[in-house]
Design a protein around this motif. Sequence first.
Motif, PDB file in Angstrom:
ATOM      1  N   TYR A   1      10.876  20.172  -0.308  1.00 53.67           N
ATOM      2  CA  TYR A   1      11.312  18.871   0.206  1.00 53.67           C
ATOM      3  C   TYR A   1      12.517  19.031   1.126  1.00 53.67           C
ATOM      4  O   TYR A   1      12.563  18.446   2.226  1.00 53.67           O
ATOM      5  N   ILE A   2      13.487  19.841   0.704  1.00 55.36           N
ATOM      6  CA  ILE A   2      14.695  20.052   1.511  1.00 55.36           C
ATOM      7  C   ILE A   2      14.340  20.717   2.836  1.00 55.36           C
ATOM      8  O   ILE A   2      14.801  20.292   3.907  1.00 55.36           O
ATOM      9  N   VAL A   3      13.500  21.755   2.781  1.00 56.34           N
ATOM     10  CA  VAL A   3      13.088  22.451   4.003  1.00 56.34           C
ATOM     11  C   VAL A   3      12.354  21.498   4.935  1.00 56.34           C
ATOM     12  O   VAL A   3      12.581  21.494   6.156  1.00 56.34           O
ATOM     13  N   THR A   4      11.486  20.684   4.383  1.00 53.63           N
ATOM     14  CA  THR A   4      10.710  19.756   5.206  1.00 53.63           C
ATOM     15  C   THR A   4      11.611  18.736   5.892  1.00 53.63           C
ATOM     16  O   THR A   4      11.437  18.424   7.080  1.00 53.63           O
ATOM     17  N   MET A   5      12.580  18.208   5.161  1.00 55.31           N
ATOM     18  CA  MET A   5      13.465  17.193   5.744  1.00 55.31           C
ATOM     19  C   MET A   5      14.425  17.784   6.760  1.00 55.31           C
ATOM     20  O   MET A   5      14.661  17.195   7.825  1.00 55.31           O
ATOM     21  N   THR A   6      14.977  18.961   6.471  1.00 53.75           N
ATOM     22  CA  THR A   6      16.007  19.523   7.351  1.00 53.75           C
ATOM     23  C   THR A   6      15.438  20.343   8.497  1.00 53.75           C
ATOM     24  O   THR A   6      15.929  20.280   9.622  1.00 53.75           O
ATOM     25  N   ALA A   7      14.391  21.131   8.220  1.00 53.72           N
ATOM     26  CA  ALA A   7      13.877  22.051   9.233  1.00 53.72           C
ATOM     27  C   ALA A   7      12.704  21.480  10.016  1.00 53.72           C
ATOM     28  O   ALA A   7      12.314  22.052  11.032  1.00 53.72           O
ATOM     29  N   GLN A   8      12.124  20.374   9.565  1.00 55.91           N
ATOM     30  CA  GLN A   8      10.962  19.816  10.245  1.00 55.91           C
ATOM     31  C   GLN A   8      11.206  18.386  10.713  1.00 55.91           C
ATOM     32  O   GLN A   8      11.070  18.077  11.893  1.00 55.91           O
ATOM     33  N   ASN A   9      11.557  17.494   9.783  1.00 57.14           N
ATOM     34  CA  ASN A   9      11.687  16.092  10.181  1.00 57.14           C
ATOM     35  C   ASN A   9      12.879  15.846  11.101  1.00 57.14           C
ATOM     36  O   ASN A   9      12.781  15.065  12.051  1.00 57.14           O
ATOM     37  N   LEU A  10      14.003  16.498  10.826  1.00 61.34           N
ATOM     38  CA  LEU A  10      15.166  16.313  11.706  1.00 61.34           C
ATOM     39  C   LEU A  10      14.895  16.794  13.130  1.00 61.34           C
ATOM     40  O   LEU A  10      15.171  16.067  14.093  1.00 61.34           O
ATOM     41  N   PRO A  11      14.354  18.012  13.335  1.00 58.86           N
ATOM     42  CA  PRO A  11      13.993  18.406  14.700  1.00 58.86           C
ATOM     43  C   PRO A  11      12.956  17.480  15.318  1.00 58.86           C
ATOM     44  O   PRO A  11      12.986  17.216  16.528  1.00 58.86           O
ATOM     45  N   GLY A  12      12.020  16.983  14.499  1.00 59.57           N
ATOM     46  CA  GLY A  12      11.022  16.058  15.021  1.00 59.57           C
ATOM     47  C   GLY A  12      11.643  14.775  15.548  1.00 59.57           C
ATOM     48  O   GLY A  12      11.264  14.277  16.617  1.00 59.57           O
ATOM     49  N   VAL A  13      12.612  14.258  14.814  1.00 61.90           N
ATOM     50  CA  VAL A  13      13.323  13.060  15.265  1.00 61.90           C
ATOM     51  C   VAL A  13      14.112  13.361  16.536  1.00 61.90           C
ATOM     52  O   VAL A  13      14.170  12.537  17.463  1.00 61.90           O
ATOM     53  N   THR A  14      14.731  14.547  16.584  1.00 64.94           N
ATOM     54  CA  THR A  14      15.502  14.940  17.767  1.00 64.94           C
ATOM     55  C   THR A  14      14.613  14.983  19.008  1.00 64.94           C
ATOM     56  O   THR A  14      15.020  14.541  20.094  1.00 64.94           O
ATOM     57  N   VAL A  15      13.401  15.528  18.865  1.00 70.78           N
ATOM     58  CA  VAL A  15      12.471  15.574  19.995  1.00 70.78           C
ATOM     59  C   VAL A  15      12.182  14.177  20.502  1.00 70.78           C
ATOM     60  O   VAL A  15      12.198  13.910  21.715  1.00 70.78           O
ATOM     61  N   LEU A  16      11.945  13.242  19.594  1.00 75.02           N
ATOM     62  CA  LEU A  16      11.662  11.864  20.003  1.00 75.02           C
ATOM     63  C   LEU A  16      12.847  11.243  20.730  1.00 75.02           C
ATOM     64  O   LEU A  16      12.701  10.572  21.752  1.00 75.02           O
ATOM     65  N   LYS A  17      14.050  11.487  20.209  1.00 76.67           N
ATOM     66  CA  LYS A  17      15.248  10.889  20.805  1.00 76.67           C
ATOM     67  C   LYS A  17      15.557  11.451  22.182  1.00 76.67           C
ATOM     68  O   LYS A  17      16.108  10.745  23.035  1.00 76.67           O
ATOM     69  N   THR A  18      15.203  12.710  22.398  1.00 69.11           N
ATOM     70  CA  THR A  18      15.554  13.351  23.670  1.00 69.11           C
ATOM     71  C   THR A  18      14.440  13.258  24.712  1.00 69.11           C
ATOM     72  O   THR A  18      14.606  13.748  25.823  1.00 69.11           O
ATOM     73  N   THR A  19      13.325  12.641  24.359  1.00 74.63           N
ATOM     74  CA  THR A  19      12.227  12.516  25.322  1.00 74.63           C
ATOM     75  C   THR A  19      11.892  11.062  25.635  1.00 74.63           C
ATOM     76  O   THR A  19      10.797  10.768  26.121  1.00 74.63           O
ATOM     77  N   GLY A  20      12.840  10.165  25.351  1.00 75.19           N
ATOM     78  CA  GLY A  20      12.664   8.777  25.757  1.00 75.19           C
ATOM     79  C   GLY A  20      12.196   7.835  24.680  1.00 75.19           C
ATOM     80  O   GLY A  20      11.832   6.688  24.977  1.00 75.19           O
ATOM     81  N   TYR A  21      12.216   8.264  23.420  1.00 81.93           N
ATOM     82  CA  TYR A  21      11.742   7.403  22.335  1.00 81.93           C
ATOM     83  C   TYR A  21      12.828   7.244  21.260  1.00 81.93           C
ATOM     84  O   TYR A  21      12.550   7.290  20.059  1.00 81.93           O
ATOM     85  N   ALA A  22      14.057   7.053  21.697  1.00 81.38           N
ATOM     86  CA  ALA A  22      15.193   6.979  20.776  1.00 81.38           C
ATOM     87  C   ALA A  22      15.130   5.754  19.871  1.00 81.38           C
ATOM     88  O   ALA A  22      15.754   5.732  18.805  1.00 81.38           O
ATOM     89  N   ASP A  23      14.385   4.727  20.280  1.00 78.68           N
ATOM     90  CA  ASP A  23      14.320   3.498  19.489  1.00 78.68           C
ATOM     91  C   ASP A  23      13.237   3.542  18.409  1.00 78.68           C
ATOM     92  O   ASP A  23      13.009   2.543  17.723  1.00 78.68           O
ATOM     93  N   GLN A  24      12.583   4.673  18.256  1.00 74.27           N
ATOM     94  CA  GLN A  24      11.494   4.774  17.285  1.00 74.27           C
ATOM     95  C   GLN A  24      12.025   4.701  15.849  1.00 74.27           C
ATOM     96  O   GLN A  24      12.878   5.510  15.456  1.00 74.27           O
TER      97      GLN A  24
END
Length: 390
Positions: free
Chosen positions: A218-241
């Motif tokens: 769970y920790i690996v999934t949240m820190t190493a996967q979901n956080l980078p996934g959110v970062t990708v969205l925020k930096t490619t024009g979908y920050a309001d998601q």
Amino acid sequence: MQNDLSLSAITAGFMAVVIGFASAMAIVFQAASAAGATAQVMASWVWALGIGMGVGSFALSWVYKRPLIIAWSTPGAALLAVSLGGYSLAQATGTFVMVGVMLLATGLSGLSDTLTRRIPPALGGAMLAGILLQFGLKTFSAMATAPWMVGAMVVCYIVLKGWRPRLAIVGVLVLGVCWTLVDGRLSDAEWVWGLTTPVWITPEFSLQAWLGIALPLYIVTMTAQNLPGVTVLKTTGYADQPVSPLITTTGGLTTLLAPFGGFTFNLAAITAAICTSEEAHPDPAKRYVAGLSAGVFNVLAGLGGVTVVSLFAALPVEMIAALAGLALLPVIGHALHTALQTPDSRDAALITFLITASGVNFADIAAPFWGIVTGIIVQLWMEKQRRYVS
């Protein structure tokens, strides 16, 4: 949608699926083998992962009209590969259900961002690096029995990484398959063609499995996967998601598909970057087609899971080890950088890394748990001493 269709977006979705499977499927098979899965059960894992990623990506992209890509947890698969040795397949399935419930609760509560911030990035990176270290080492230890093939794969990776980074792992996979065909170690007669029949595994639950596998996963999934996934969205024009509905979706998919082998679903990062880039479509409002495309191709890959399993089973073990290790090299490097870049956290991060990498097992609880717990204790002690001195 007909007006928004474009070849570039469809191609981006297809490439995301190809790169995702090529770069991490070898690690998934190692995790399944560690759990004692048969070829039929492995095919069920591929079925569950493909269906979960496909349905999740298609549904979210359709609802929000943006490329929202769901993937399996590659670091999570690596964790399972080194931690499931002492557990039965039913117990392993129970840990998948536990992780799904935790992800579902995190999403429904709206605490996604808060919980991930509670885990020091340095310690999360150190734990991840410790989990993945063995995969990097196996790449080069495989040279002892297949020096020319593995050496060629490493050279191919280095060349393509500097020239066409997105094609690096795909190129390594193609080279490895061609090499084994030429030297006669791979025959298409060994491949099985057909649709996959999912296999239900009744989960078993235990405190040791929750502490030793489910919680670190769970920790690996949240820190190493979901956080980078959110970062990708925020930096490619979908920050309001909104993030919580996405985490809720991944938790629901994991819980539902865990008995069939869907060990963990999360937000994609690398493959999401392909679908959210300008190469998918110049108009951000039309890139959601790439998410729909990725969903369709993931479902097709899942339905053909038995073929995927037979192909990887026919490949030499040295090639699988090299492919997995090379695919994880960027993740290992980023994890080590995150772990060691902050001087105040360096001691705690090093201890976390070494304990996790050691594979030490106390009370039937796997090393990642002891690594992160010890690291947090050391970090809190160091912070207390610094405040006292100052």
